[in-house]
Write a protein that holds these residues in place. Structure first.
Motif, PDB file in Angstrom:
ATOM      1  N   GLU A  77      -5.785   1.918   4.860  1.00 54.86           N
ATOM      2  CA  GLU A  77      -5.861   0.463   5.072  1.00 54.86           C
ATOM      3  C   GLU A  77      -6.974   0.172   6.067  1.00 54.86           C
ATOM      4  O   GLU A  77      -6.978   0.709   7.174  1.00 54.86           O
ATOM      5  N   TYR A  78      -7.912  -0.670   5.666  1.00 56.29           N
ATOM      6  CA  TYR A  78      -8.995  -1.097   6.554  1.00 56.29           C
ATOM      7  C   TYR A  78      -8.725  -2.547   6.931  1.00 56.29           C
ATOM      8  O   TYR A  78      -8.634  -3.402   6.052  1.00 56.29           O
ATOM      9  N   LYS A  79      -8.606  -2.795   8.251  1.00 55.73           N
ATOM     10  CA  LYS A  79      -8.350  -4.170   8.706  1.00 55.73           C
ATOM     11  C   LYS A  79      -9.699  -4.832   8.986  1.00 55.73           C
ATOM     12  O   LYS A  79     -10.479  -4.330   9.805  1.00 55.73           O
ATOM     13  N   LEU A  80      -9.965  -5.923   8.303  1.00 58.20           N
ATOM     14  CA  LEU A  80     -11.209  -6.673   8.519  1.00 58.20           C
ATOM     15  C   LEU A  80     -10.801  -8.061   8.989  1.00 58.20           C
ATOM     16  O   LEU A  80     -10.421  -8.900   8.169  1.00 58.20           O
ATOM     17  N   ALA A 120     -14.480  -2.582   9.738  1.00 58.18           N
ATOM     18  CA  ALA A 120     -13.044  -2.516  10.065  1.00 58.18           C
ATOM     19  C   ALA A 120     -12.806  -2.507  11.570  1.00 58.18           C
ATOM     20  O   ALA A 120     -13.531  -1.871  12.325  1.00 58.18           O
ATOM     21  N   THR A 121     -11.765  -3.228  11.974  1.00 57.44           N
ATOM     22  CA  THR A 121     -11.358  -3.147  13.378  1.00 57.44           C
ATOM     23  C   THR A 121     -10.335  -2.024  13.554  1.00 57.44           C
ATOM     24  O   THR A 121     -10.149  -1.499  14.643  1.00 57.44           O
ATOM     25  N   SER A 122      -9.667  -1.664  12.476  1.00 57.03           N
ATOM     26  CA  SER A 122      -8.783  -0.491  12.544  1.00 57.03           C
ATOM     27  C   SER A 122      -8.622   0.107  11.145  1.00 57.03           C
ATOM     28  O   SER A 122      -8.814  -0.579  10.142  1.00 57.03           O
ATOM     29  N   VAL A 123      -8.309   1.396  11.139  1.00 52.44           N
ATOM     30  CA  VAL A 123      -8.081   2.100   9.866  1.00 52.44           C
ATOM     31  C   VAL A 123      -6.816   2.926  10.031  1.00 52.44           C
ATOM     32  O   VAL A 123      -6.632   3.570  11.072  1.00 52.44           O
ATOM     33  N   ARG A 124      -5.952   2.895   9.046  1.00 58.17           N
ATOM     34  CA  ARG A 124      -4.784   3.781   9.109  1.00 58.17           C
ATOM     35  C   ARG A 124      -4.354   4.169   7.699  1.00 58.17           C
ATOM     36  O   ARG A 124      -4.635   3.449   6.726  1.00 58.17           O
ATOM     37  N   VAL A 125      -3.690   5.312   7.634  1.00 60.27           N
ATOM     38  CA  VAL A 125      -3.169   5.753   6.335  1.00 60.27           C
ATOM     39  C   VAL A 125      -1.804   5.099   6.183  1.00 60.27           C
ATOM     40  O   VAL A 125      -0.921   5.287   7.015  1.00 60.27           O
ATOM     41  N   VAL A 126      -1.647   4.296   5.102  1.00 60.84           N
ATOM     42  CA  VAL A 126      -0.380   3.577   4.939  1.00 60.84           C
ATOM     43  C   VAL A 126       0.528   4.228   3.908  1.00 60.84           C
ATOM     44  O   VAL A 126       1.710   3.906   3.814  1.00 60.84           O
ATOM     45  N   ARG A 127      -0.017   5.123   3.127  1.00 64.46           N
ATOM     46  CA  ARG A 127       0.734   5.818   2.085  1.00 64.46           C
ATOM     47  C   ARG A 127      -0.156   6.961   1.649  1.00 64.46           C
ATOM     48  O   ARG A 127      -1.363   6.906   1.850  1.00 64.46           O
ATOM     49  N   ASN A 128       0.430   7.983   1.081  1.00 67.66           N
ATOM     50  CA  ASN A 128      -0.376   9.120   0.673  1.00 67.66           C
ATOM     51  C   ASN A 128      -1.550   8.643  -0.183  1.00 67.66           C
ATOM     52  O   ASN A 128      -1.357   7.929  -1.166  1.00 67.66           O
ATOM     53  N   ASN A 129      -2.775   9.019   0.220  1.00 74.23           N
ATOM     54  CA  ASN A 129      -3.993   8.644  -0.533  1.00 74.23           C
ATOM     55  C   ASN A 129      -4.377   7.164  -0.442  1.00 74.23           C
ATOM     56  O   ASN A 129      -5.204   6.697  -1.219  1.00 74.23           O
ATOM     57  N   ILE A 130      -3.751   6.415   0.483  1.00 76.54           N
ATOM     58  CA  ILE A 130      -4.174   5.009   0.666  1.00 76.54           C
ATOM     59  C   ILE A 130      -4.532   4.769   2.133  1.00 76.54           C
ATOM     60  O   ILE A 130      -3.691   4.942   3.027  1.00 76.54           O
TER      61      ILE A 130
END
Ligand code: ADE
Length: 427
Positions: free
Chosen positions: A331-334, A319-329
């Motif tokens: 997002e890994y950007k590849l 992943a180039t970045s990781v963020r929480v997009v919703r409770n319990n989700i």
């Protein structure tokens, strides 16, 4: 911080997120109790007979409402209960608080670090238990590695899940197991219902609650076609998904094929899946090479005991970045695609929902309660092995469950019994 309460139940210790959450937890426990009639009957018996008087039971289970009903059942039978969770993300804080109020020693909260998780297992063991009730074998493992001074006091244990049984059988093979353990997982009234219908419903429940997305029309890849995988594949199909199964065992793969699913390698499934659910009990089922092949927006989750089925290190490294997009989700950007991981790759049905339905856990925990009583009554005769639950116990639980559902079944006539026993009588 460890605190203590002293009231009609005596003095006990607890470390929970917030003891003031107890009333909410109590409501959840009451609801679960109403839908667990078999355990209710056992509770009545235990209350009268007090089989566990003077016995301490150390428990490491997913600390949610149904588990509290089991713990209370054992307490009503006279046991002192010391309890923690068996997964850092599955404890419900209100339930943990209610358990402390109900008279148990409780050490658990949602979101424990790995160190806190092991500290809490150790706190349970500090009570010098006589009987262990485990889910995943972490408590039993700790006893056999770091707390061996406590082994002499242990009569035996009960283990809830496939993963725990695999570990225990490996210990038994090496002669490392130091007390008898009842294999609750392989009771018919456990795995045929809990692993299949329980996981089938609760894993889908976790995905739906967390994502608020449609299952119909999606390609759902189920990794593993054991009893859990069978349940998940069946329910996903029932909701209109195109289900793909991946499996390493040829017999199970064949079963999946003849049950009407597409069966293929993960490297092929990776390219077409919208939702991936791992149910194998093995590690690295979804790893770097698969992640690279996945479609933009693919959702990854796990319904197996440990969070190693989806290789999270690979996901982080890619992943180039990781963020929480919703409770319990997360997002890994590849590159220019995004993959979504639910519940940190931990059991999606417990990290993102309430675990299996009450009616199913009713039977699983009836097996735990009676398994603990079996250990109590038979431990001197047992060897340091993994034991199947007696078939009579299974039959009793199934009969009680049918009765609670208002279902009557036929009985063999005397003639039929004779016929089945007489090998000479063919026609
Ligand atoms: N609730 C309590 N224990 C559970 C388990 N092992 N699986 C699903 N739900 C549960």
């Amino acid at each position: 911080m460890i605190r203590s309460i002293k009231d009609q139940f005596g003095e006990r210790m607890y470390n929970v997120k917030d003891i003031n959450l107890a009333p909410e937890g109590e409501k959840k426990i009451e609801w679960a109790k109403q839908h667990m009639p078999v355990l209710g009957l056992i509770r009545k018996e235990f209350k009268k007979e007090k089989p566990f008087k003077g016995i301490t039971i150390g428990m490491a289970l997913h600390l949610e409402a149904k588990t509290a009903v089991l713990a209370e059942t054992l307490m009503e039978g006279g046991a002192k209960i010391a309890i923690t969770g068996c997964n850092p993300l599955s404890t419900q804080d209100d339930v943990a608080a209610a358990c402390a109020k109900k008279g148990m020693h409780v050490y658990a909260w949602r979101g424990e670090t790995t160190e806190e998780y092991y500290e809490n297992l150790n706190k349970v063991l500090d009570h010098n238990p006589d009987i262990i009730i485990d889910d995943g074998c972490d408590l039993i493992f700790l006893l056999h590695t770091q707390r061996t001074e406590l082994l002499d006091n242990i009569m035996g244990g009960c283990e809830e899940t496939t993963t725990g049984i695999i570990r225990l059988k490996a210990m038994e093979r090496e002669g490392a197991l130091k007390f008898p353990v009842m294999d609750v997982n392989d009771a018919y009234t456990k795995y045929l219902f809990d692993n299949r219908y329980g996981t089938g419903q609760s894993a889908i429940d976790g995905i739906i609650r967390t994502t608020n997305l449609l299952i119909a029309g999606k390609t759902v890849v189920v990794a593993g076609y054991g009893w859990c995988g069978k349940g998940v594949a069946m329910r996903a199909k029932g909701m209109g998904a195109n289900v793909v199964v991946t499996e390493v065992n040829p017999i199970r793969a064949l079963e999946a094929k003849m049950d009407g699913f597409r069966v293929m390698k993960m490297e092929d499934a990776a390219k077409i899946g919208d939702i991936f659910i791992t149910t194998t009990g093995c590690k690295d089922v979804i790893r770097k090479e698969h992640m690279l092949l996945m479609k933009d927006g693919a959702i990854l989750c796990n319904a197996g005991h440990f969070d190693n089925e989806i290789n999270k290190r690979d996901l982080r490294e890619l992943a180039t970045s990781v963020r929480v997009v919703r409770n319990n989700i997360e997002e890994y950007k590849l590159g220019d695609k995004k993959l979504y991981l639910l519940g940190e790759g931990r059991l999606v049905n417990l990290a993102c929902a309430d675990g299996h339905p009450c009616e199913v856990m009713d039977m699983s925990f009836a097996n735990q309660a009676l398994g603990a009583k079996y250990i109590l009554e038979n431990h001197d005769k047992l060897e340091n092995k993994v034991y199947r639950i007696p078939y009579e116990q299974d039959l009793r639980i199934a009969s009680l469950k049918l009765k609670s559902m208002g279902v009557e079944i036929d009985e063999l006539t005397e003639e039929q019994k004779k016929y089945l026993e007489d090998w000479r009588e063919g026609t």
